[in-house]
Design a protein around this motif. Sequence first.
Motif, mmCIF file in Angstrom:
data_model
loop_
_atom_site.group_PDB
_atom_site.id
_atom_site.type_symbol
_atom_site.label_atom_id
_atom_site.label_comp_id
_atom_site.label_asym_id
_atom_site.label_seq_id
_atom_site.Cartn_x
_atom_site.Cartn_y
_atom_site.Cartn_z
ATOM 1 N N LEU A 169 34.887 14.396 -15.789
ATOM 2 C CA LEU A 169 34.483 13.003 -15.682
ATOM 3 C C LEU A 169 35.521 12.170 -16.417
ATOM 4 N N LEU A 170 36.219 11.325 -15.698
ATOM 5 C CA LEU A 170 37.300 10.515 -16.257
ATOM 6 C C LEU A 170 36.954 9.042 -16.152
ATOM 7 N N ASN A 171 37.214 8.300 -17.226
ATOM 8 C CA ASN A 171 37.151 6.848 -17.157
ATOM 9 C C ASN A 171 38.540 6.367 -16.753
ATOM 10 N N LYS A 172 38.724 6.118 -15.459
ATOM 11 C CA LYS A 172 40.032 5.719 -14.943
ATOM 12 C C LYS A 172 40.358 4.294 -15.391
ATOM 13 N N PRO A 173 41.475 4.105 -16.078
ATOM 14 C CA PRO A 173 41.825 2.747 -16.492
ATOM 15 C C PRO A 173 42.261 1.871 -15.321
ATOM 16 N N TYR A 174 42.321 0.601 -15.572
ATOM 17 C CA TYR A 174 42.824 -0.390 -14.615
ATOM 18 C C TYR A 174 44.279 -0.080 -14.283
ATOM 19 N N GLN A 175 44.655 -0.278 -13.039
ATOM 20 C CA GLN A 175 46.011 -0.074 -12.536
ATOM 21 C C GLN A 175 46.508 1.355 -12.770
ATOM 22 N N VAL A 176 45.658 2.305 -12.415
ATOM 23 C CA VAL A 176 46.022 3.721 -12.371
ATOM 24 C C VAL A 176 45.618 4.234 -10.993
ATOM 25 N N LEU A 177 46.516 4.964 -10.339
ATOM 26 C CA LEU A 177 46.228 5.515 -9.021
ATOM 27 C C LEU A 177 45.293 6.721 -9.133
ATOM 28 N N SER A 178 44.436 6.894 -8.142
ATOM 29 C CA SER A 178 43.522 8.044 -8.101
ATOM 30 C C SER A 178 44.216 9.254 -7.473
ATOM 31 N N GLN A 179 45.406 9.558 -7.931
ATOM 32 C CA GLN A 179 46.189 10.708 -7.463
ATOM 33 C C GLN A 179 47.134 11.116 -8.587
ATOM 34 N N PHE A 180 47.821 12.241 -8.403
ATOM 35 C CA PHE A 180 48.625 12.787 -9.491
ATOM 36 C C PHE A 180 50.114 12.471 -9.396
#
Length: 197
Positions: free
Chosen positions: A6-17
């Motif tokens: 479970l990740l809290n994705k920050p603003y302006q980060v792509l959902s890929q590696f």
Amino acid sequence: MADLILLNKPYQVLSQFTDDAGRDTLAKFVRTPGFYPAGRLDYDSEGLLLLCNDGRLQQRISDPRFKLWKTYWVQLEGQITMEAQLALKNGVLLKDGPTRPAKVKAIDQPPLWERNPPIRQRKQQATSWIEISINEGKNRQVRRMCAEVGFPVLRLVRTRIGDWALDGLLPGQHRRQSVHLPDKPPRPAEKRRSRRS
């Protein structure tokens, strides 16, 4: 058993590696090999993103046929009206078709972290917050729904997917948990073929 991050994705980060343009990706925050995102969260949205190391679990989370509810806290430009809330609840017509009914309620400003960079808003423009839950995944759906009823989105934070929630995770933080999978995952109901008499 399968594992879930479970990740809290920050603003302006792509959902890929990876990204050829040099933008921030999940690789900056999750360094455990073998995990892949189950679904997506827009580059300019924040909050809960689930990553799996098991294909069956990934399918159960990301496949719209399983209709997992996803909940968002949304800051809107303008003071949301009861009419607009009712329209969102009933479903709105977008260019790619109507949306399913949503769960919507006005809320006070939630206790969130400061966004970096902060949102752009006009000093004379009032803002409001709603909590909205949907169980489908059209492209940028919540933003488009809110714009359709006259209230553009300033900030969008996903707080919950199904039974999983942020629960105190700050931007960039994650936690790992094990998930028990049934021996045979339930299949979505299939439409019966109609027979002509």
